[in-house]
Design an enzyme around this catalytic site. Sequence first.
Site, PDB file in Angstrom:
ATOM      1  N   GLY A  35     -17.072 -10.533  -5.770  1.00  0.00           N
ATOM      2  CA  GLY A  35     -17.972 -10.867  -4.673  1.00  0.00           C
ATOM      3  C   GLY A  35     -18.166  -9.711  -3.713  1.00  0.00           C
ATOM      4  O   GLY A  35     -17.826  -8.573  -4.020  1.00  0.00           O
TER       5      GLY A  35
ATOM      6  N   GLU B 200     -10.926 -10.560  -9.570  1.00  0.00           N
ATOM      7  CA  GLU B 200      -9.883 -10.954  -8.637  1.00  0.00           C
ATOM      8  C   GLU B 200     -10.055 -12.377  -8.128  1.00  0.00           C
ATOM      9  O   GLU B 200      -9.105 -13.004  -7.662  1.00  0.00           O
ATOM     10  CB  GLU B 200      -9.886  -9.976  -7.457  1.00  0.00           C
ATOM     11  CG  GLU B 200      -8.559  -9.845  -6.772  1.00  0.00           C
ATOM     12  CD  GLU B 200      -8.421  -8.492  -6.086  1.00  0.00           C
ATOM     13  OE1 GLU B 200      -7.699  -8.447  -5.088  1.00  0.00           O
ATOM     14  OE2 GLU B 200      -9.031  -7.512  -6.540  1.00  0.00           O
TER      15      GLU B 200
ATOM     16  N   ARG C  59      -4.374  -4.041  -4.944  1.00  0.00           N
ATOM     17  CA  ARG C  59      -4.467  -3.719  -6.369  1.00  0.00           C
ATOM     18  C   ARG C  59      -3.437  -2.687  -6.820  1.00  0.00           C
ATOM     19  O   ARG C  59      -2.904  -2.779  -7.935  1.00  0.00           O
ATOM     20  CB  ARG C  59      -5.880  -3.232  -6.688  1.00  0.00           C
ATOM     21  CG  ARG C  59      -6.905  -4.342  -6.628  1.00  0.00           C
ATOM     22  CD  ARG C  59      -8.320  -3.832  -6.829  1.00  0.00           C
ATOM     23  NE  ARG C  59      -9.256  -4.952  -6.874  1.00  0.00           N
ATOM     24  CZ  ARG C  59     -10.566  -4.815  -7.027  1.00  0.00           C
ATOM     25  NH1 ARG C  59     -11.103  -3.606  -7.131  1.00  0.00           N
ATOM     26  NH2 ARG C  59     -11.356  -5.870  -7.084  1.00  0.00           N
TER      27      ARG C  59
ATOM     28  N   GLY D 116     -13.840  -6.516  -3.511  1.00  0.00           N
ATOM     29  CA  GLY D 116     -14.972  -7.073  -2.772  1.00  0.00           C
ATOM     30  C   GLY D 116     -15.624  -6.069  -1.844  1.00  0.00           C
ATOM     31  O   GLY D 116     -16.723  -6.309  -1.328  1.00  0.00           O
TER      32      GLY D 116
ATOM     33  N   VAL E 283     -19.029  -3.853  -3.518  1.00  0.00           N
ATOM     34  CA  VAL E 283     -20.362  -4.451  -3.441  1.00  0.00           C
ATOM     35  C   VAL E 283     -20.877  -4.375  -2.005  1.00  0.00           C
ATOM     36  O   VAL E 283     -22.052  -4.090  -1.766  1.00  0.00           O
ATOM     37  CB  VAL E 283     -20.349  -5.915  -3.942  1.00  0.00           C
ATOM     38  CG1 VAL E 283     -21.711  -6.561  -3.754  1.00  0.00           C
ATOM     39  CG2 VAL E 283     -19.954  -5.961  -5.421  1.00  0.00           C
TER      40      VAL E 283
END
Length: 510
Positions: free
Chosen positions: A110, A316, A340, A486, A489
Amino acid sequence: MKKKAAAALILILSVMLVIAGCGNNGSSNSTGNKSKDNEAKKETTEAVSGASEASYTPYDQLKDKYDIIIVGAGGAGMSAALEAKAKGLNPVILEKMPVAGGNTSKSSSGMNASQTKFQKEQGIEDSNDLFYEETLKGGHDTNDKELLRFFVDNSASAIDWLDSIGIRLNNITITGGMKEKRTHRPEDGSAVGQYLVKGLVKNVQEQGIPLFVNADVKEITEKDGKVTGVKVLFNQADEKTITGSAVIVTTGGFGANKEMIAEVRPDLEGLVTTNQIGSTGDGIKMIEKLGGTTVDMDQIQVHPTVQQEKSYLIGEAVRGEGAILVSSEGKRFTNEMDTRDHVTAAINKLPEKAAILVFDSGVKSRVKAIEQYEKMGFVLTSDSIEGLAKEMKVPADQLQKTMDTWNSAVKNKKDAEFGRTTGMDNDLSGAPFYAIKIGPGIHYTMGGVKINTNTEVLNKEGQPITGLFAAGEVVGGLHGQNRIGGNSVAEIIIFGRQAGIKSAEFVKAQ
């Protein structure tokens, strides 16, 4: 007879014109280009832009001059083009691959944003300052603070802008390193990338912005310290020089360039990559030739959950909606919602350097991307934990114990084992149960060219290169040593828009 012959001739000519117009830039039928097209199509089967090749601008419509030349048709490039067009200018997009989208098409989880209207509607209390602090912490306090401040402060308006052009991201989840739900997804919870690219391509077409594919920019031209245009190779055969008052580079990172990665990070040799084959660092190299400088080139993000056989990212959001990670012994071994780099390090400490995502029907219903994982043959399933353990080849009694312990932790809102505090809204008790085997893979290159908040590319003296702008993964500095899921993006939309706006202002001032 003459009338019939004439009618027949007109019909034949019409058909020929349609075929020519629908061709991929008018000349995609050459033998050499077919092999390139086929390879690219194979690599991007799971992430097509949603627009057929026939929908791109035919090659015979190419002009010698445009106000703004945008190199790369991912999310950043198309956002820049739309903003430049809205300012009354004439932009063009040049994409070296046979389809638009780039790595944006492969984005899964997202788009992060804070203080958005959708968060407020859903009672999610968030702030730009918290977003800033968590991203800075995730990047180990090495992020470019000016870029980061601009990024978080403009994130909500980016969500609004997308909504205004028919791209609604109102389904909100959470990713690692975050305390609040701020990862915005399509309404049905599906992967963000393909939805985003499809929507952007549609808007680009509706605005009449030319988008040429199989257009491989080889050089950015300049004269007297000012950018003048590009040299581009169409369909691997026809080289053209196109002039423009400004150039925006949105070519992405270098995650698919093994040589560049080996040069800066030899320790990553042999890892699979989630990047599409066009992510080869072209923009970085071209900008360096013009005197542009780079930052953080050795900072390469390894994503912890990649399906190894097909190098496919398992987003994720699966963990954000409640999945856990277990070892080959059927035991949890880390906080799955840590950043991560930390989750990757935990997996790498396991003897097999691999792990298994475990989740239930509830997670599957909330993360539509799992349907794609099923189609690709990644998902193991069973109506019972015992049956799933057999599929996973792990001890059934241990997996049952792990699931029971986890479900108790969710019920009590306390993970005594690893201190997880997010992605715990729902337990894992809804049959059937599922599992996906994963391991680490090269995912994102944090390093790239240096820009300021106007997206102007900077030289080694810290001065803007006149007429040259950049946005997206080609840029370095925003994420520091580790990117939060996220944020990529968000970066392409926020800075893509800014590049379109600022380049338009620059051109108008000439």
